[in-house]
Design an enzyme around this catalytic site. Structure first.
Site, PDB file in Angstrom:
ATOM      1  N   ASP A 225      13.511-134.219 -27.906  1.00  0.00           N
ATOM      2  CA  ASP A 225      14.572-134.222 -26.830  1.00  0.00           C
ATOM      3  C   ASP A 225      15.031-132.871 -26.151  1.00  0.00           C
ATOM      4  O   ASP A 225      15.140-131.942 -26.995  1.00  0.00           O
ATOM      5  CB  ASP A 225      15.727-135.050 -27.362  1.00  0.00           C
ATOM      6  CG  ASP A 225      16.857-135.447 -26.210  1.00  0.00           C
ATOM      7  OD1 ASP A 225      16.486-136.083 -25.051  1.00  0.00           O
ATOM      8  OD2 ASP A 225      17.897-134.911 -26.483  1.00  0.00           O
ATOM      9  N   GLU A 267      10.059-133.629 -24.524  1.00  0.00           N
ATOM     10  CA  GLU A 267      10.650-134.166 -23.229  1.00  0.00           C
ATOM     11  C   GLU A 267      11.305-132.977 -22.626  1.00  0.00           C
ATOM     12  O   GLU A 267      12.256-132.269 -22.726  1.00  0.00           O
ATOM     13  CB  GLU A 267      11.955-135.028 -23.711  1.00  0.00           C
ATOM     14  CG  GLU A 267      12.553-135.770 -22.645  1.00  0.00           C
ATOM     15  CD  GLU A 267      13.916-135.292 -21.836  1.00  0.00           C
ATOM     16  OE1 GLU A 267      14.376-135.660 -21.028  1.00  0.00           O
ATOM     17  OE2 GLU A 267      14.747-134.759 -22.889  1.00  0.00           O
TER      18      GLU A 267
HETATM   19  C1  GLC Z   1      17.329-136.367 -22.814  1.00  0.00           C
HETATM   20  C2  GLC Z   1      17.500-137.672 -22.772  1.00  0.00           C
HETATM   21  C3  GLC Z   1      18.830-137.914 -21.955  1.00  0.00           C
HETATM   22  C4  GLC Z   1      19.904-137.248 -22.743  1.00  0.00           C
HETATM   23  C5  GLC Z   1      19.791-135.627 -22.890  1.00  0.00           C
HETATM   24  C6  GLC Z   1      20.719-135.209 -23.634  1.00  0.00           C
HETATM   25  O1  GLC Z   1      17.223-135.445 -21.604  1.00  0.00           O
HETATM   26  O2  GLC Z   1      16.476-138.200 -22.272  1.00  0.00           O
HETATM   27  O3  GLC Z   1      19.373-139.372 -21.784  1.00  0.00           O
HETATM   28  O4  GLC Z   1      21.281-137.440 -21.785  1.00  0.00           O
HETATM   29  O5  GLC Z   1      18.402-135.457 -23.479  1.00  0.00           O
HETATM   30  O6  GLC Z   1      20.522-135.450 -25.121  1.00  0.00           O
HETATM   31  C1  GLC Z   2      17.801-134.002 -19.262  1.00  0.00           C
HETATM   32  C2  GLC Z   2      16.657-134.425 -18.631  1.00  0.00           C
HETATM   33  C3  GLC Z   2      16.860-134.693 -17.025  1.00  0.00           C
HETATM   34  C4  GLC Z   2      17.943-135.624 -16.869  1.00  0.00           C
HETATM   35  C5  GLC Z   2      19.214-135.277 -17.864  1.00  0.00           C
HETATM   36  C6  GLC Z   2      20.171-136.456 -18.105  1.00  0.00           C
HETATM   37  O1  GLC Z   2      18.113-132.798 -18.981  1.00  0.00           O
HETATM   38  O2  GLC Z   2      15.523-133.458 -18.952  1.00  0.00           O
HETATM   39  O3  GLC Z   2      15.741-135.374 -16.511  1.00  0.00           O
HETATM   40  O4  GLC Z   2      18.498-135.754 -15.705  1.00  0.00           O
HETATM   41  O5  GLC Z   2      18.625-135.043 -19.225  1.00  0.00           O
HETATM   42  O6  GLC Z   2      19.824-137.480 -18.036  1.00  0.00           O
END
Ligand code: GLC
Ligand code: GLC
Length: 583
Positions: A225, A267
Site C-alpha cells: 500500500d 500500489e
Molecule cells: C492507499 C489506499 C487508500 C488509502 C491510502 C492510505 O492509497 O488505496 O484507500 O487511503 O493508501 O493508506
Molecule cells: C493513495 C493513492 C491515490 C489516492 C489516495 C487516496 O495516495 O495512491 O490514488 O488518491 O491514496 O485515496
C-alpha cells in the site's frame, strides 16, 4: 529472520513453493482473473467468503484481493488502512485462524489470496506508535516529529496534499510527542495515520516480521500500500524516490528466501513514467514487485469514453516503457479509490490538448457537471488552492447506467452497458491480471448509504464501495436484466481469455497508429500463441480501421458479432469492442 521464517514454513506452503517453481508465471497466465472485495460488504465475514466461492469460480477468478482486514483503530480507519495490530484480523471479520483456513480453501480451488500490507504508516494507536510516544527506546526511530514548523514548512513546500480538504499538509501536531513538549508528526494521509520512518532499520525489521506472519498464514500476494511514499527527500514531492524502491527490493529479496511463492503487488498510483520502476525496470532490471496497478490504462479508458476520442490513450499507452517480461500489470476499470487524472501534459500536448484543461474537463464530465455528460460521479478532495480534484463513483455510474436508469431511457441504458463492457474488454484483453471490482459484475450503482454513517460520511469514496446487493446478485443469470447482461459478458471475457496464449503477460503489447480517432487498438504476439488484436470504438458513431490490421485473424469475442470487413476497412459499430486472434 528470513532463514528462520523459511524453516518455520508450514508443509502445505512448502508444497506451494515447490509448485511455484513449475508454474511461477501463474500471475501472468491468461487463465488468471482477479477479484477485489471488502470482506464484510461481499460476504459478512471471512467464513462467509466460503459461500461465494462458486460465484468467484463462475467469473474465472484465481486471485482474490480482500481489502484491508487486519485489526484497525477504533472509529475512523480509512477503510482499514489505519492498522492497529498487524498480527490480528479485525474481530468483526474473523480471526487469523479463519484467514489461514480461508487461504487453504482458496488454494484448493486454485485461487491465491491477496492481502494489503499497509507499510507507509500505522494507526496512531498502534503499539509501535504508543511505545515511540512514551519514549520506549525500542521504537525510538520509528516515526518523525519536529518541534516547530521550520522543517514541516520546508518539506511541505514541495509535497502535494493527498487529502487537501480534510487533512491538509503532511504533518499533524501531536501534543505528547518529543518527550511531552509536542511535535509535528509526519502524516501523509489522515492525521491518525502516522508515517513510519523507513530510514530506521528497526522499522524494516518489524515490517519484515509482518510479511512473514502473513506469508506463514497462506497469503500469496501482498499489496504494498502507498508504495511511492516510503522514501522522503527534501525538495521533492516525496514520491517515487530511490529509497522507496530500495525498500521494496530488499523486502522482496528476503521474502524470496522465506516464502518463495509469495509475490508483491505495488500500489503506486503515479505518473506513467514513474510506474514501471515498481516492476523493477530501472537502469537495469532489479526484482521488486511482480505486479503493479496499471493506472495509466485505467485513466485512459475513462478519458477516451468521456471525449469519445481514443487518440490521447493511444499516444500515452504507445510510449510507455514495457513491463519487464517476468512481471505483469494488474489492469482494472475501477477500484475502491478515487480516480486521479494521471494525464501527462506532454502526452496531452502531443494530441493538441492542454493537460490542465483536459484534467478539469474530466472532473467536470465525471461529476456530471459538463453539459450532456452521462456520468454521475462526484468530486473527491477538491483543492481550493489549486482547483485540482479527483473523482468518485461506481463504474456503472461513471458509464452512464445510473443516469439512464433514473431517466428510464433504454437507449442510454444500452449505451451505458456498452461502455462498461467495452472498458472491461480493454482491461481483460490487455495482458496481465484483470482485477474485477466487486459489484461491477452486476453494474452496481452508486451507494449513498455511507452518508448516514458518521465514520464514513465525509469520505465520498464510499459511494463506490457498496455492500453486495443480493437482489441484483440473484438476477445475474438472467440475460434479460442489466445484471445478467454484464455478468454473462464478463464470464465470457474470462473464458475466452483463458484460451488465448497471446494474452500471457510476458508478451509485449503494441498500440498501432490508427486513422480513426474513435478507435483504440492494441496488438499482442506470443511465441506460444500467435497474434491478438483488440479494438474498441469509444464513440457513438460507426468507426473503421484499415482491414490490413486484422487480415488473417478471426473474431474470437465481440459486442456485435464478427468484425465486418468491406472496402478495405474493418468496421466497428458505435460503442463496440472486438477481440481477434489467429485461428
Ligand atoms: C492507499 C489506499 C487508500 C488509502 C491510502 C492510505 O492509497 O488505496 O484507500 O487511503 O493508501 O493508506
Ligand atoms: C493513495 C493513492 C491515490 C489516492 C489516495 C487516496 O495516495 O495512491 O490514488 O488518491 O491514496 O485515496
Amino acid at each position: 529472520a528470513a532463514l528462520a521464517a523459511a524453516a518455520a514454513r508450514p508443509q502445505a506452503l512448502r508444497e506451494l513453493d515447490r509448485r511455484r517453481e513449475v508454474d511461477g508465471d501463474w500471475f501472468q497466465d491468461p487463465r488468471t482473473v482477479g477479484y477485489v472485495a471488502y470482506t464484510d460488504r461481499f460476504a459478512g465475514t471471512l467464513r462467509g467468503i466460503r459461500t461465494r466461492l462458486d460465484h468467484l469460480s463462475d467469473l474465472g477468478v484465481r486471485y482474490l484481493h480482500l481489502m484491508p482486514l487486519l485489526r484497525p483503530r477504533d472509529g475512523e480507519n480509512d477503510g482499514g488502512y489505519a492498522v492497529a495490530d498487524y498480527t490480528a484480523v479485525d474481530p468483526r471479520l474473523g480471526t487469523m485462524d479463519d484467514l489461514e483456513s480461508l487461504a487453504g480453501a482458496l488454494r484448493e480451488r486454485g485461487m491465491s489470496l491477496c492481502v494489503d500490507l499497509v507499510l507507509n504508516h500505522t494507526a496512531a494507536e498502534h503499539p509501535w506508535a504508543r511505545g515511540w510516544l512514551a519514549g520506549d527506546p525500542r521504537y525510538a526511530g520509528f516515526y518523525t516529529a519536529y518541534p516547530d514548523r521550520e522543517m514541516p514548512d520546508a518539506w511541505e513546500a514541495t509535497i502535494p496534499d493527498v487529502f487537501p480538504d480534510r487533512a491538509p499538509g503532511s504533518f499533524s501536531w501531536v501534543p505528547g510527542a518529543n518527550g511531552g513538549d509536542g511535535g509535528w508528526v509526519w502524516t501523509t494521509f489522515w492525521d491518525y495515520q502516522w508515517d513510519l520512518d523507513w530510514t530506521c532499520p528497526e522499522v524494516f525489521a518489524a515490517m519484515l516480521g509482518t510479511v512473514f506472519t502473513l506469508a506463514g498464514r497462506g497469503v500469496e500476494v501482498l499489496r504494498m500500500d502507498a508504495a511511492p511514499f516510503l522514501g522522503k527527500r527534501l525538495g521533492t514531492n516525496c514520491q517515487n524516490q530511490p529509497e522507496a524502491h530500495d525498500v521494496l527490493q530488499a523486502l522482496h529479496a528476503l521474502t524470496r528466501i522465506a516464502a518463495p511463492a509469495v509475490v508483491f503487488k505495488a500500489e503506486a498510483i503515479v505518473a506513467p513514467d514513474d510506474l514501471v520502476g515498481y516492476l523493477g525496470a530501472h537502469d537495469r532490471y532489479r526484482p521488486e514487485c511482480e505486479l503493479a496497478y496499471h493506472n495509466q490504462l485505467m485513466v485512459m479508458v475513462w478519458s477516451s469514453l468521456a471525449t469519445r476520442d481514443a487518440r490521447l490513450a493511444a499516444h500515452a499507452l504507445r510510449r510507455m516503457t514495457p513491463a519487464p517480461p517476468t512481471t505483469a500489470w494488474a489492469t482494472y476499470v475501477r477500484c475502491h479509490d478515487d480516480i486521479g487524472w494521471a494525464v501527462s501534459d506532454v502526452d496531452a500536448a502531443a494530441v493538441g490538448w492542454d493537460g490542465p484543461s483536459h484534467r478539469r474537463f474530466l472532473n467536470d464530465f465525471f461529476a456530471g457537471r459538463f453539459p450532456g455528460s452521462f456520468a454521475r460521479g462526484a468530486l473527491f478532495q477538491e483543492d481550493p488552492d489549486t482547483g485540482d480534484a479527483r473523482i468518485s463513483g461506481s463504474a456503472a455510474a461513471l458509464c452512464g447506467i445510473d443516469d439512464a436508469r433514473a431517466r428510464h431511457d433504454p437507449a442510454a441504458l444500452d449505451a451505458g452497458v456498452r461502455r462498461l463492457l467495452l472498458a472491461h474488454a480493454v482491461v481483460y484483453g490487455w495482458g496481465g491480471i484483470p482485477l474485477l471490482y466487486m459489484g461491477d459484475e452486476l453494474a452496481l450503482a452508486n451507494d449513498t448509504g455511507y452518508r448516514a454513517d458518521p465514520e464514513r460520511a465525509a469520505d465520498n469514496r464510499w459511494m463506490h464501495r457498496p455492500p453486495m446487493d443480493e437482489a441484483a446478485f440473484a438476477r445475474r443469470y438472467d440475460p434479460d436484466t442489466v445484471e445478467g447482461r454484464v455478468f454473462g459478458a464478463l464470464t465470457g471475457l474470462a473464458a475466452v481469455r483463458a484460451e488465448l496464449p497471446a494474452l500471457h503477460a510476458s508478451a509485449p503489447v503494441e498500440v498501432p497508429v490508427l486513422d480513426d480517432p474513435a478507435v483504440l487498438g492494441w496488438t499482442r504476439r506470443h511465441p506460444r500463441g500467435g497474434r491478438f488484436v483488440g479494438l474498441v470504438n469509444v464513440s457513438d458513431r460507426p468507426a473503421s480501421v484499415d482491414a490490413a490490421l486484422v487480415t488473417g485473424l478471426d473474431t474470437v469475442l465481440s459486442s456485435d458479432g464478427p468484425v465486418r470487413t468491406e472496402g478495405g476497412r474493418a468496421h466497428l459499430p458505435p460503442l463496440s469492442w472486438a477481440w481477434l486472434a489467429e485461428p
